[in-house]
Write a protein that holds these residues in place. Structure first.
Motif, short mmCIF file in Angstrom:
data_model
loop_
_atom_site.label_atom_id
_atom_site.label_comp_id
_atom_site.label_asym_id
_atom_site.label_seq_id
_atom_site.Cartn_x
_atom_site.Cartn_y
_atom_site.Cartn_z
N TYR A 154 -24.60 36.22 -26.80
CA TYR A 154 -25.82 37.01 -26.71
C TYR A 154 -25.94 38.02 -27.85
O TYR A 154 -27.05 38.33 -28.28
CB TYR A 154 -25.86 37.79 -25.39
N PHE A 155 -24.80 38.55 -28.31
CA PHE A 155 -24.80 39.62 -29.30
C PHE A 155 -23.99 39.22 -30.52
O PHE A 155 -22.83 38.86 -30.40
CB PHE A 155 -24.19 40.90 -28.70
N SER A 156 -24.61 39.30 -31.69
CA SER A 156 -23.87 39.03 -32.92
C SER A 156 -23.50 40.32 -33.64
O SER A 156 -22.78 40.29 -34.64
CB SER A 156 -24.71 38.17 -33.88
N ARG A 157 -23.99 41.45 -33.13
CA ARG A 157 -23.80 42.74 -33.80
C ARG A 157 -23.47 43.81 -32.76
O ARG A 157 -23.94 43.74 -31.63
CB ARG A 157 -25.06 43.16 -34.56
N ARG A 182 -19.30 32.91 -35.86
CA ARG A 182 -19.44 33.33 -37.26
C ARG A 182 -20.44 34.46 -37.39
O ARG A 182 -21.39 34.56 -36.62
CB ARG A 182 -19.89 32.15 -38.12
N ARG A 183 -20.21 35.30 -38.37
CA ARG A 183 -21.04 36.44 -38.70
C ARG A 183 -21.27 37.36 -37.49
O ARG A 183 -22.39 37.65 -37.09
CB ARG A 183 -22.38 36.01 -39.32
N THR A 184 -20.18 37.79 -36.91
CA THR A 184 -20.21 38.86 -35.91
C THR A 184 -19.91 40.17 -36.62
O THR A 184 -18.87 40.30 -37.27
CB THR A 184 -19.18 38.60 -34.80
N LEU A 185 -20.81 41.14 -36.51
CA LEU A 185 -20.69 42.41 -37.21
C LEU A 185 -20.36 43.53 -36.23
O LEU A 185 -20.93 43.58 -35.13
CB LEU A 185 -21.98 42.78 -37.94
N LEU A 186 -19.47 44.44 -36.63
CA LEU A 186 -19.16 45.60 -35.80
C LEU A 186 -18.98 46.83 -36.68
O LEU A 186 -18.23 46.79 -37.67
CB LEU A 186 -17.89 45.39 -34.99
N TYR A 187 -19.65 47.91 -36.30
CA TYR A 187 -19.37 49.24 -36.86
C TYR A 187 -18.60 50.02 -35.81
O TYR A 187 -18.98 50.05 -34.63
CB TYR A 187 -20.67 49.99 -37.19
N THR A 188 -17.51 50.65 -36.21
CA THR A 188 -16.77 51.50 -35.28
C THR A 188 -16.23 52.70 -36.02
O THR A 188 -15.88 52.61 -37.21
CB THR A 188 -15.64 50.73 -34.57
N ASP A 189 -16.19 53.83 -35.34
CA ASP A 189 -15.66 55.04 -35.98
C ASP A 189 -14.95 55.91 -34.97
O ASP A 189 -14.98 55.67 -33.75
CB ASP A 189 -16.77 55.81 -36.72
N TYR A 190 -14.26 56.90 -35.52
CA TYR A 190 -13.56 57.88 -34.69
C TYR A 190 -13.55 59.20 -35.44
O TYR A 190 -13.32 59.24 -36.65
CB TYR A 190 -12.12 57.43 -34.41
N GLY A 191 -13.84 60.29 -34.74
CA GLY A 191 -13.86 61.59 -35.37
C GLY A 191 -12.46 62.10 -35.66
O GLY A 191 -11.56 61.97 -34.82
N SER A 192 -12.26 62.69 -36.82
CA SER A 192 -10.93 63.17 -37.19
C SER A 192 -10.41 64.23 -36.22
O SER A 192 -9.20 64.36 -36.03
CB SER A 192 -10.94 63.72 -38.62
N LYS A 193 -11.33 64.98 -35.59
CA LYS A 193 -10.91 66.04 -34.69
C LYS A 193 -10.69 65.57 -33.25
O LYS A 193 -10.28 66.36 -32.39
CB LYS A 193 -11.93 67.18 -34.70
N GLU A 194 -10.95 64.29 -32.96
CA GLU A 194 -10.79 63.82 -31.59
C GLU A 194 -9.56 62.94 -31.40
O GLU A 194 -9.28 62.50 -30.28
CB GLU A 194 -12.05 63.09 -31.11
N ILE A 213 -10.42 42.35 -37.35
CA ILE A 213 -10.49 41.73 -38.68
C ILE A 213 -9.81 40.36 -38.66
O ILE A 213 -10.34 39.37 -39.19
CB ILE A 213 -9.85 42.65 -39.73
N LYS A 214 -8.64 40.29 -38.02
CA LYS A 214 -7.91 39.02 -37.94
C LYS A 214 -8.69 37.98 -37.16
O LYS A 214 -8.53 36.77 -37.38
CB LYS A 214 -6.54 39.26 -37.30
N LYS A 215 -9.52 38.43 -36.24
CA LYS A 215 -10.36 37.52 -35.45
C LYS A 215 -11.59 37.06 -36.21
O LYS A 215 -12.37 36.26 -35.70
CB LYS A 215 -10.79 38.22 -34.15
N GLY A 216 -11.81 37.61 -37.41
CA GLY A 216 -12.94 37.19 -38.22
C GLY A 216 -14.17 38.04 -38.10
O GLY A 216 -15.22 37.70 -38.66
N VAL A 217 -14.09 39.15 -37.37
CA VAL A 217 -15.24 40.04 -37.23
C VAL A 217 -15.45 40.79 -38.54
O VAL A 217 -14.50 41.26 -39.18
CB VAL A 217 -15.03 41.03 -36.08
#
Length: 249
Positions: A154-157, A182-194, A213-217
């Motif tokens: 359902y979701f590629s991103r 194929r072509r599954t995109l993910l943005y992820t972040d974490y705050g330095s203070k958390e 990354i190893k899974k190809g994302v």
């Protein structure tokens, strides 16, 4: 423009209504079709007056100002006791001396089988997975990772801001078992203070990113300088999120 209306999630809260939010882009044209971003904690996205802690993501202003042509569909969380945690976790866990039972699969089944078809039927969406994203923060960020892993048809991103990976204490098993298209995109972040909010979070976050990354994302991973676990911090990540998840907008 943000439309607001009530929905129910029968498998979780019966006929008790909760608020849904749909953002329509500037110069919205019902004869055009738009990509869709589904988001958790809809009450925290658009209006400070609706946000749990009095500060929203300012998402409507950001999208209006940038003119991004996308539909946002989101639902408020369950505000009763620990029900938000229950609905936004794929795994039963212990928190503050309480057992939080997992209803994450029930929530996602409702989203893809009832809410998404409703949005596709009532708004001019691009319905395929190539044009559909799932986004959240904190426990919603964990759920976004879960949704991208378990509902990749359902979701590629997706985007997971400050995801609550501490629930697993390591790389989530749903990522280890996932088969991403194929072509599954993910943005992820974490705050330095958390990072100090929970034990071993730097290692958990790094290992999870590595596993994806190893899974190809196609992953964009970011440590936010001075970032905290808050809507104000997540609002500042919006440009990075959209550039990574919908670079064509």
């Amino acid at each position: 423009m943000v439309e607001r209306f009530d929905v129910t999630i029968p498998a979780l809260t019966g006929d008790k209504p909760r608020r849904a939010f749909v953002y329509l882009p500037v110069d919205f044209d019902e004869n055009k079709r738009y990509p869709v971003m589904y988001m958790f904690d809809g009450h925290n996205l658009f209006d400070d007056g609706e946000a749990t802690y009095g500060k929203s993501w300012g998402l409507e202003d950001y999208l209006d100002d940038t003119g991004k042509q996308i539909i946002i569909a989101a639902v408020e969380c369950n505000h009763e006791g620990e029900r938000r945690l229950e609905e936004y976790t794929p795994k039963t866990f212990s928190y503050d001396g309480k057992i939080i039972r997992s209803n994450g699969a029930k929530y996602m089944n409702w989203l893809v089988r009832e809410f998404k078809p409703f949005i596709d039927e009532n708004y001019p969406t691009l319905r395929g997975r190539a044009h559909t994203a799932i986004v959240g923060s904190s426990m919603g960020g964990l759920m976004a990772m879960y949704a991208l892993s378990k509902y990749n048809g359902y979701f590629s991103r997706g985007a997971a801001l400050s995801p609550s990976l501490w629930v697993y204490g390591g790389v989530p098993d749903f990522i280890e078992r996932a088969g991403f298209r194929r072509r599954t995109l993910l943005y992820t972040d974490y705050g330095s203070k958390e990072f100090t909010n929970h034990a071993n979070m730097k290692t958990i976050f790094a290992d999870t990113c590595s596993a994806l990354i190893k899974k190809g994302v196609i992953i964009t991973s970011r440590i936010v300088p001075g970032g905290t676990h808050s809507e104000a911090s997540w609002e500042k990540s919006l440009p990075y999120l959209f550039e990574s998840v919908f670079p064509e907008l």
